[in-house]
Write an enzyme that holds these catalytic residues in place. Structure first.
Site, short mmCIF file in Angstrom:
data_model
loop_
_atom_site.label_atom_id
_atom_site.label_comp_id
_atom_site.label_asym_id
_atom_site.label_seq_id
_atom_site.Cartn_x
_atom_site.Cartn_y
_atom_site.Cartn_z
N MET A 59 89.72 59.27 -21.02
CA MET A 59 88.47 58.26 -21.00
C MET A 59 88.41 57.48 -19.88
SD MET A 59 85.72 57.78 -22.77
CE MET A 59 85.98 58.25 -24.46
N PHE A 105 119.91 33.51 -32.35
CA PHE A 105 120.00 35.11 -31.75
C PHE A 105 119.15 35.78 -32.63
CE2 PHE A 105 121.49 39.65 -32.58
CZ PHE A 105 121.47 40.06 -31.04
N GLN A 106 118.06 36.53 -32.08
CA GLN A 106 116.79 37.15 -32.81
C GLN A 106 116.21 36.53 -33.46
OE1 GLN A 106 118.60 40.94 -34.42
NE2 GLN A 106 118.44 42.01 -32.49
N LYS A 143 116.95 34.82 -43.94
CA LYS A 143 118.25 35.64 -44.30
C LYS A 143 118.78 35.25 -45.40
CE LYS A 143 122.26 38.60 -43.32
NZ LYS A 143 122.99 39.32 -42.16
N GLU A 183 109.86 50.58 -34.85
CA GLU A 183 109.08 49.33 -35.74
C GLU A 183 107.58 49.73 -35.85
OE1 GLU A 183 113.00 47.49 -35.07
OE2 GLU A 183 111.44 48.45 -33.83
#
Length: 560
Positions: free
Chosen positions: A467, A113-114, A163, A51
């Site tokens: 760096m 969940f999630q 959802k 993602e």
């Protein structure tokens, strides 16, 4: 007409002219992905490997095209994986709309969940974040998101959709998006007059160009203004390309790794015109001592940036292009021959230099510039290679350097290159990376090969975090704490395993033939460029020092 929430999402994207979405599906967002399947001839979806890659790709698409970038992810970890990309876009004022889905309304707030409050998580790093819990509010929220992302100072907006909202139905009425006007209502005549008065009195004027000039599309007006004011021009990392890097008035980048000419000349200027810059600490050195001899004129679309980091003498609030239009219409031709000659002599005698007897990052970038005629879109990761790309590739047009300036996001450039290539299919797109950065999101090479996106990935492989090592060498007594990457990873084999063409360069004579093959390949190419671990970026201003304290390798050798 009655549509489901997922149908409304797709219809609103089409309304807004969205042709590409970058994302990764999951359970909570499945209804939207099912609808995207039905509209795949109208909206192209690029499945990334992670993602974060989707958010960076949407960002690169937006920066290179000037249009809004769109990314999608599911709930929970899918949404949180977008956060770094959203923060990157926020710091660099990139118009981005991130669409996530959450658990159903009855499950919200119950540690389902999630489930993550992603609207709350991203509130500090977005212009606005929505949680849509009623399908009747969905179309309005989406339209507002695109408007907010583009209005005034651009930035990211997040829409989180429960959802069940994506499945519920409501009445949908199509709308034609209104054209968003340039920000002119805050331009005050008195402020413009004060600025012009200072310019007319100036004996040693200088122009400093920031990312706002790129965003506003002010390149034509800026060139006219620089010639009218008869002033040297310097830029920030984000301002690259707004003013042509090949023009005589251009003196290079300003700041920690700016040119000696730019850093020293800003210290001598009596009027500094600042166009769309927020005065990052990487630009100013010690802020209280920045341009101490100059009256500073700051032009910016965002009032919050005025006097935030540097106290200025005159501020003009408004879109840079619009303000320069006014300046150009009111300003007569000025002339500063002695000042210009002094700065140009400094430019001639203090050029950028690097070792010409072995393979280095600057040599590769100069050869890339030559072979692409300066016409490529260059994206970068963050570190030494990023500074070399800013110093040695000459940018003559805006939106051709795609890089994380404000947040400094390692792992940004490869996803951004994919987005830039999708948005500009006829352009050569090259991502310049360090080996440390490549490790962060190298799985996006699989995205490029899966979707046949012909980008070129140049890895400057010095087996260290370059760096950070440079700072450890100069300021930490050569204590190389956890910055050495020497191990058994073979980037050529990794790239080939993901389906890309791959090369390894170890000496100067290999650079041109390999680059020519890569530029002609028409497929994703990875080039592992093996350079020395202790190559450094010069010039440099040490932390806690003024711009006038800029030094290079010759100065260091003279001291030792």
């Amino acid at each position: 007409m009655q549509l489901t929430g997922s149908q409304i999402v797709v219809e609103c994207l089409k309304e807004q002219g969205v042709d590409t979405v970058f994302g990764y599906p999951g359970g909570a967002i499945l209804n939207i992905y099912d609808e995207l399947y039905r509209h795949q001839d109208e909206i192209h979806h690029i499945l990334t490997s992670h993602e974060q890659g989707a958010s960076h790709a949407a960002d690169g698409y937006a920066r290179s095209t000037g249009r809004v970038g769109v990314c999608m992810a599911t709930s929970g970890p899918g949404a949180t994986n977008l956060v770094t990309g959203i923060a990157t876009a926020h710091m660099d004022s990139v118009p981005l709309v991130a669409i996530t889905c959450n658990v159903g309304v009855p499950l919200l707030g119950k540690d389902s969940f999630q489930e993550v409050d992603i609207a709350g998580v991203t509130m500090p790093i977005t212009k606005y974040s929505f949680l849509v819990k009623d399908v009747k509010d969905l179309a309005g929220a989406l339209r507002r998101a695109f408007k907010i992302a583009q209005t005034g100072r651009p930035g990211p907006v997040l829409i989180d959709i429960a959802k069940d909202v994506t499945a519920n139905k409501t009445e949908y009425k199509p709308e034609v998006p209104k054209i968003i006007p340039r920000s002119m209502e805050q331009i005050e005549a008195a402020s413009v007059e004060k600025a012009l008065k200072l310019m007319r009195k100036a004996k040693r004027p200088m122009i400093f160009v920031g990312g706002g000039a790129v965003i506003s599309g002010a390149e034509k007006e800026l060139l006219e203004f620089a010639k009218k004011l008869d002033a040297p021009v310097t830029d920030s990392l984000m301002g690259k390309g707004a003013y042509p890097g090949t023009d005589d008035n251009y003196v290079g980048m300003l700041g920690m790794h700016g040119t000696k000419t730019a850093d020293l000349s800003v210290g001598e200027a009596d009027v500094l015109v600042v166009l769309g810059s927020r005065f990052s600490d990487r630009v100013t050195g010690v802020t209280k001592n920045f341009a101490k001899k100059a009256k500073i004129i700051q032009v910016d679309v965002d009032p919050a940036e005025i006097n935030k980091n540097v106290i200025v003498d005159v501020s003009v609030i408004g879109d840079v292009k619009s303000v320069l239009d006014i300046f150009n219409s009111r300003l007569e031709q000025l002339s500063h021959p002695e000042w210009m000659e002094k700065v140009m002599e400094r430019k001639r005698t203090l050029p950028l230099t690097y070792s010409k007897d072995r393979l280095t990052g600057p040599y590769i970038i100069e050869k890339l510039y030559e072979l692409t005629n300066g016409e490529a879109i260059i994206s970068t990761e963050v570190g030494q290679h990023q500074m070399w790309a800013a110093q040695y590739y000459k940018y003559t047009r805006p939106r051709t350097l795609i890089t994380s300036g404000g947040l400094g996001t390692m792992g940004y450039g490869l996803g951004a290159a994919i987005g830039a290539k999708v948005g500009n299919p006829d352009k050569t797109v090259v991502n310049i990376a360090g080996d440390g950065c490549f490790r962060m999101n190298m799985n996006e090479i699989a995205t490029a090969t899966r979707s046949n996106i012909p980008i070129i990935e140049l890895i400057f492989n010095n087996s260290v975090l370059g760096m950070v090592r440079q700072w450890q060498t100069l300021f930490y007594g050569e204590r190389y704490s956890h910055t050495i990457l020497k191990d058994k990873v073979d980037y050529v084999k990794v790239a080939e395993a993901m389906g890309a063409r791959a090369y390894r360069i170890t000496k100067m004579e290999e650079v041109e033939p390999v680059l020519k093959e890569a530029l002609a390949a028409g497929e994703p190419v990875v080039i592992d460029c093996v350079i020395e671990s202790d190559d450094k970026v010069f010039p440099m201003v040490a932390p806690g020092k003024n711009l006038e304290d800029v030094f290079d390798e010759e100065d260091l050798n003279a001291e030792s």
